[in-house]
Design a protein around this motif. Structure first.
Motif, PDB file in Angstrom:
ATOM      1  N   ARG A   1       3.928 -18.652  21.464  1.00 47.10           N
ATOM      2  CA  ARG A   1       2.973 -18.373  22.735  1.00 47.10           C
ATOM      3  C   ARG A   1       3.043 -19.562  23.755  1.00 47.10           C
ATOM      4  O   ARG A   1       2.444 -19.587  24.752  1.00 47.10           O
ATOM      5  CB  ARG A   1       1.359 -18.376  22.140  1.00 47.10           C
ATOM      6  CG  ARG A   1       0.995 -17.256  21.464  1.00 47.10           C
ATOM      7  CD  ARG A   1      -0.419 -17.497  21.167  1.00 47.10           C
ATOM      8  NE  ARG A   1      -0.960 -16.397  20.761  1.00 47.10           N
ATOM      9  CZ  ARG A   1      -2.129 -16.188  19.840  1.00 47.10           C
ATOM     10  NH1 ARG A   1      -2.645 -17.260  19.567  1.00 47.10           N
ATOM     11  NH2 ARG A   1      -2.691 -15.009  19.443  1.00 47.10           N
TER      12      ARG A   1
ATOM     13  N   ARG B   1     -10.992 -19.637  25.420  1.00 50.40           N
ATOM     14  CA  ARG B   1      -9.783 -19.162  26.039  1.00 50.40           C
ATOM     15  C   ARG B   1      -9.135 -19.779  27.344  1.00 50.40           C
ATOM     16  O   ARG B   1     -10.310 -20.190  28.298  1.00 50.40           O
ATOM     17  CB  ARG B   1     -10.020 -17.678  26.386  1.00 50.40           C
ATOM     18  CG  ARG B   1     -10.409 -16.697  25.155  1.00 50.40           C
ATOM     19  CD  ARG B   1     -10.751 -15.321  25.375  1.00 50.40           C
ATOM     20  NE  ARG B   1     -11.028 -14.538  24.269  1.00 50.40           N
ATOM     21  CZ  ARG B   1     -11.637 -13.298  24.646  1.00 50.40           C
ATOM     22  NH1 ARG B   1     -11.752 -12.760  25.756  1.00 50.40           N
ATOM     23  NH2 ARG B   1     -11.546 -12.383  23.561  1.00 50.40           N
ATOM     24  N   ILE B   2      -8.096 -20.074  27.667  1.00 42.89           N
ATOM     25  CA  ILE B   2      -7.552 -20.632  28.544  1.00 42.89           C
ATOM     26  C   ILE B   2      -6.712 -19.635  29.502  1.00 42.89           C
ATOM     27  O   ILE B   2      -6.379 -18.822  29.063  1.00 42.89           O
ATOM     28  CB  ILE B   2      -6.404 -21.658  28.267  1.00 42.89           C
ATOM     29  CG1 ILE B   2      -7.226 -23.118  27.675  1.00 42.89           C
ATOM     30  CG2 ILE B   2      -5.470 -22.055  29.498  1.00 42.89           C
ATOM     31  CD1 ILE B   2      -6.162 -24.116  27.368  1.00 42.89           C
TER      32      ILE B   2
ATOM     33  N   LEU C   1     -11.350 -23.427  30.606  1.00 46.27           N
ATOM     34  CA  LEU C   1     -11.502 -23.252  28.911  1.00 46.27           C
ATOM     35  C   LEU C   1     -12.981 -22.593  28.860  1.00 46.27           C
ATOM     36  O   LEU C   1     -13.899 -23.302  29.076  1.00 46.27           O
ATOM     37  CB  LEU C   1     -11.570 -24.720  28.269  1.00 46.27           C
ATOM     38  CG  LEU C   1     -11.463 -24.676  26.858  1.00 46.27           C
ATOM     39  CD1 LEU C   1     -10.154 -24.047  26.100  1.00 46.27           C
ATOM     40  CD2 LEU C   1     -11.835 -25.774  26.101  1.00 46.27           C
TER      41      LEU C   1
ATOM     42  N   ARG D   1      -4.005 -16.306  28.522  1.00 46.06           N
ATOM     43  CA  ARG D   1      -2.906 -16.541  29.439  1.00 46.06           C
ATOM     44  C   ARG D   1      -1.555 -17.200  28.613  1.00 46.06           C
ATOM     45  O   ARG D   1      -1.803 -18.229  27.973  1.00 46.06           O
ATOM     46  CB  ARG D   1      -3.467 -17.562  30.434  1.00 46.06           C
ATOM     47  CG  ARG D   1      -2.315 -17.775  31.798  1.00 46.06           C
ATOM     48  CD  ARG D   1      -2.912 -18.620  32.729  1.00 46.06           C
ATOM     49  NE  ARG D   1      -2.062 -18.315  33.928  1.00 46.06           N
ATOM     50  CZ  ARG D   1      -2.167 -19.114  34.870  1.00 46.06           C
ATOM     51  NH1 ARG D   1      -2.815 -20.052  34.910  1.00 46.06           N
ATOM     52  NH2 ARG D   1      -1.384 -18.535  35.990  1.00 46.06           N
ATOM     53  N   SER D   2      -0.552 -16.547  28.724  1.00 43.24           N
ATOM     54  CA  SER D   2       0.515 -16.700  28.118  1.00 43.24           C
ATOM     55  C   SER D   2       1.340 -17.858  28.749  1.00 43.24           C
ATOM     56  O   SER D   2       1.359 -17.831  30.060  1.00 43.24           O
ATOM     57  CB  SER D   2       1.334 -15.494  27.693  1.00 43.24           C
ATOM     58  OG  SER D   2       1.839 -15.023  28.974  1.00 43.24           O
TER      59      SER D   2
ATOM     60  N   THR E   1       2.192 -22.635  23.056  1.00 47.00           N
ATOM     61  CA  THR E   1       1.110 -23.597  22.790  1.00 47.00           C
ATOM     62  C   THR E   1       0.567 -23.362  21.244  1.00 47.00           C
ATOM     63  O   THR E   1       0.839 -22.500  20.912  1.00 47.00           O
ATOM     64  CB  THR E   1       0.099 -23.361  23.685  1.00 47.00           C
ATOM     65  OG1 THR E   1      -0.901 -24.351  23.584  1.00 47.00           O
ATOM     66  CG2 THR E   1      -0.711 -22.079  23.562  1.00 47.00           C
TER      67      THR E   1
ATOM     68  N   THR F   1      -8.941 -21.378  18.770  1.00 45.29           N
ATOM     69  CA  THR F   1      -9.355 -20.651  20.075  1.00 45.29           C
ATOM     70  C   THR F   1      -8.103 -19.556  20.264  1.00 45.29           C
ATOM     71  O   THR F   1      -6.988 -19.961  19.937  1.00 45.29           O
ATOM     72  CB  THR F   1      -9.564 -21.538  21.148  1.00 45.29           C
ATOM     73  OG1 THR F   1      -8.363 -22.241  21.417  1.00 45.29           O
ATOM     74  CG2 THR F   1     -10.706 -22.566  20.961  1.00 45.29           C
ATOM     75  N   SER F   2      -8.473 -18.287  20.738  1.00 48.27           N
ATOM     76  CA  SER F   2      -7.396 -17.518  21.348  1.00 48.27           C
ATOM     77  C   SER F   2      -7.106 -17.852  22.708  1.00 48.27           C
ATOM     78  O   SER F   2      -7.915 -18.341  23.135  1.00 48.27           O
ATOM     79  CB  SER F   2      -7.935 -16.162  20.990  1.00 48.27           C
ATOM     80  OG  SER F   2      -9.238 -15.891  21.764  1.00 48.27           O
ATOM     81  N   ILE F   3      -5.970 -17.342  22.962  1.00 50.83           N
ATOM     82  CA  ILE F   3      -5.538 -17.673  24.449  1.00 50.83           C
ATOM     83  C   ILE F   3      -4.984 -16.349  25.068  1.00 50.83           C
ATOM     84  O   ILE F   3      -4.422 -15.641  24.652  1.00 50.83           O
ATOM     85  CB  ILE F   3      -4.271 -18.552  24.393  1.00 50.83           C
ATOM     86  CG1 ILE F   3      -3.774 -18.860  25.867  1.00 50.83           C
ATOM     87  CG2 ILE F   3      -2.902 -18.075  23.618  1.00 50.83           C
ATOM     88  CD1 ILE F   3      -2.665 -20.167  25.919  1.00 50.83           C
TER      89      ILE F   3
ATOM     90  N   ILE G   1      -2.622 -23.913  20.784  1.00 50.39           N
ATOM     91  CA  ILE G   1      -4.282 -24.046  20.823  1.00 50.39           C
ATOM     92  C   ILE G   1      -5.064 -23.441  19.742  1.00 50.39           C
ATOM     93  O   ILE G   1      -5.955 -24.132  19.177  1.00 50.39           O
ATOM     94  CB  ILE G   1      -4.548 -23.430  22.205  1.00 50.39           C
ATOM     95  CG1 ILE G   1      -3.987 -24.242  23.424  1.00 50.39           C
ATOM     96  CG2 ILE G   1      -6.156 -23.294  22.339  1.00 50.39           C
ATOM     97  CD1 ILE G   1      -4.284 -23.711  24.581  1.00 50.39           C
ATOM     98  N   GLU G   2      -4.610 -22.300  19.575  1.00 49.85           N
ATOM     99  CA  GLU G   2      -5.378 -21.600  18.194  1.00 49.85           C
ATOM    100  C   GLU G   2      -5.376 -22.442  16.971  1.00 49.85           C
ATOM    101  O   GLU G   2      -6.411 -22.638  16.303  1.00 49.85           O
ATOM    102  CB  GLU G   2      -4.842 -20.272  18.117  1.00 49.85           C
ATOM    103  CG  GLU G   2      -5.639 -19.566  17.197  1.00 49.85           C
ATOM    104  CD  GLU G   2      -5.391 -17.824  17.123  1.00 49.85           C
ATOM    105  OE1 GLU G   2      -6.109 -17.108  16.630  1.00 49.85           O
ATOM    106  OE2 GLU G   2      -4.075 -17.516  17.403  1.00 49.85           O
TER     107      GLU G   2
END
Length: 382
Positions: free
Chosen positions: A212, A376-377, A371, A226-227, A214, A222-224, A216-217
């Motif tokens: 991805r 999610r970003i 955020l 925006r890729s 990143t 968290t899920s994202i 972040i998850e």
């Protein structure tokens, strides 16, 4: 046809892990045992071997060894997974290799695709190839959908099926051993029986970044949506392509990517021991020409709760230590890492308050990355 009904050229005591160069007759005479000369109770794979022996899925060799460090072939590993899933194994056709019915059963079940391998079933299986098979084995939704290798590896790591090697590296091209294969299948059985596994955070972070852009998850749960990569206008004269965003827990010496940060200097001079370090990898491109003008990325993006940071010493050999300026000459590009620290308490406030995560200041703070409360970003211009 049920496996119990299958009649093959192998005897009932045939070894699952017999060497492809050994005769079937020699393999079939190996005694079932829970004690091996080359396996100690303190070995990290000991309990998995015992579990799979109790289920009659693996066995040892005639000389009383298990050979845990011996490589396992693609065919041998696929057979082990087939038997673990209790798939219906068809009868083999005359003149066909012994593994043909196991390949057919795996393809029929959707845990193997003909495009996965180059056709050489007797060569050692890689950790990448093992991840493909095992994650499909535990999640039927991945069997009939289009997936990339990076996605399958990430799914395998975040679910605890695949762990990292020493240092957390994934070692996807490395061949798997009998010990590793036994542990992996033990984990598959645990998940299929409703159990939970603990993910290797470092391995999952590396896999998520590969998939991805990143972690972040892995780091924030968290899920994202925006890729990465994505591109934004970051000034009237430049645009930025955000390739990666790494999250590093500075309080945890074992945090993913922590080895890239020996020490830090925060712009406000305060300590950073309880901070997250957020590292943005950005390619800046000039869209206009402005004579004698240079831009630092840190001058264009900000958040009042984030503090610009730099790695110390400044000459430390780290890929994050790249703070170059962009000369404003049309189509001129430069790749940089933008580092900021974020106090963990402020992060919770940003997350719970649904506050903007990052501003691009030039546009009157209208260009933002949020955020959300769900974590999610995503990008948006409000």
């Amino acid at each position: 046809m049920k496996l119990s009904q299958l009649t093959t050229g192998l005897t009932a005591a045939a070894l699952l892990f017999s060497s492809v160069t050994a005769s079937i007759e020699a393999a079939s005479t190996a005694a079932a045992s829970t004690s091996f000369k080359d396996v100690k109770s303190s070995d990290w794979y000991y309990s998995s071997i015992q579990k799979l022996i109790s289920k009659e899925l693996v066995n040892g060799f005639e000389d009383g060894t298990f050979k845990p460090n011996q490589e396992i072939s693609r065919a041998e590993f696929l057979k082990l997974v087939d038997l673990s899933l209790q798939l219906d194994i068809p009868a083999n056709l005359s003149g066909k290799p012994w593994y043909t019915p196991y390949v057919s059963a795996a393809v029929e079940a959707g845990i193997h695709r003909t495009s996965d391998f180059n056709g050489n079933w007797t060569q050692p299986i890689s950790r990448q190839e093992m991840a493909r098979i095992t994650v499909r084995a535990i999640d039927q939704t991945l069997r009939n959908t289009k997936t990339s290798d990076t996605q399958l590896v990430y799914e395998a790591t975040k679910r605890g099926i695949l762990s990292g090697l020493t240092g957390g590296e994934l070692g996807l091209k490395e061949n798997s051993t009998r010990a590793q294969a036994t542990v992996i299948v033990d984990r598959v059985l645990t998940v299929l029986n409703g159990g939970n596994l603990t993910a290797d955070k470092r391995a999952a972070s590396y896999a998520e970044v590969a998939y991805r852009g990143t972690n972040i998850e892995t780091m924030w749960g968290t899920s994202i949506i925006r890729s990465f990569p994505f591109t934004e206008d970051i000034s009237p004269n430049a645009k930025g392509t955000f390739k990666q965003m790494l999250v590093i827990d500075l309080a945890d010496k074992n945090s993913p990517y922590r080895n890239l940060v020996p020490n830090l200097i925060r712009a406000d001079g305060n300590g950073w021991d309880n901070d997250y370090l957020i590292a943005f990898n950005v390619i800046m491109t000039a869209t206009k020409t402005s004579q004698n003008t240079e831009l630092y990325l840190r001058e264009m993006i900000s958040n009042p709760y984030m503090n610009f940071a730099a790695i110390y010493p400044l000459n430390f050999d780290s890929k994050l230590n790249k703070l170059e300026t962009l000369k404003i000459q049309k189509n001129k590009t430069v790749e940089v890492w933008h580092l900021v620290t974020l106090d963990k308490k402020d992060f919770i406030n940003i997350k719970n308050g649904d506050w903007p995560f990052l501003y691009f200041d030039w546009a009157n703070k209208q260009n933002k990355i949020y955020l959300e409360k769900e974590g999610r970003i995503f990008g948006g211009k409000n």
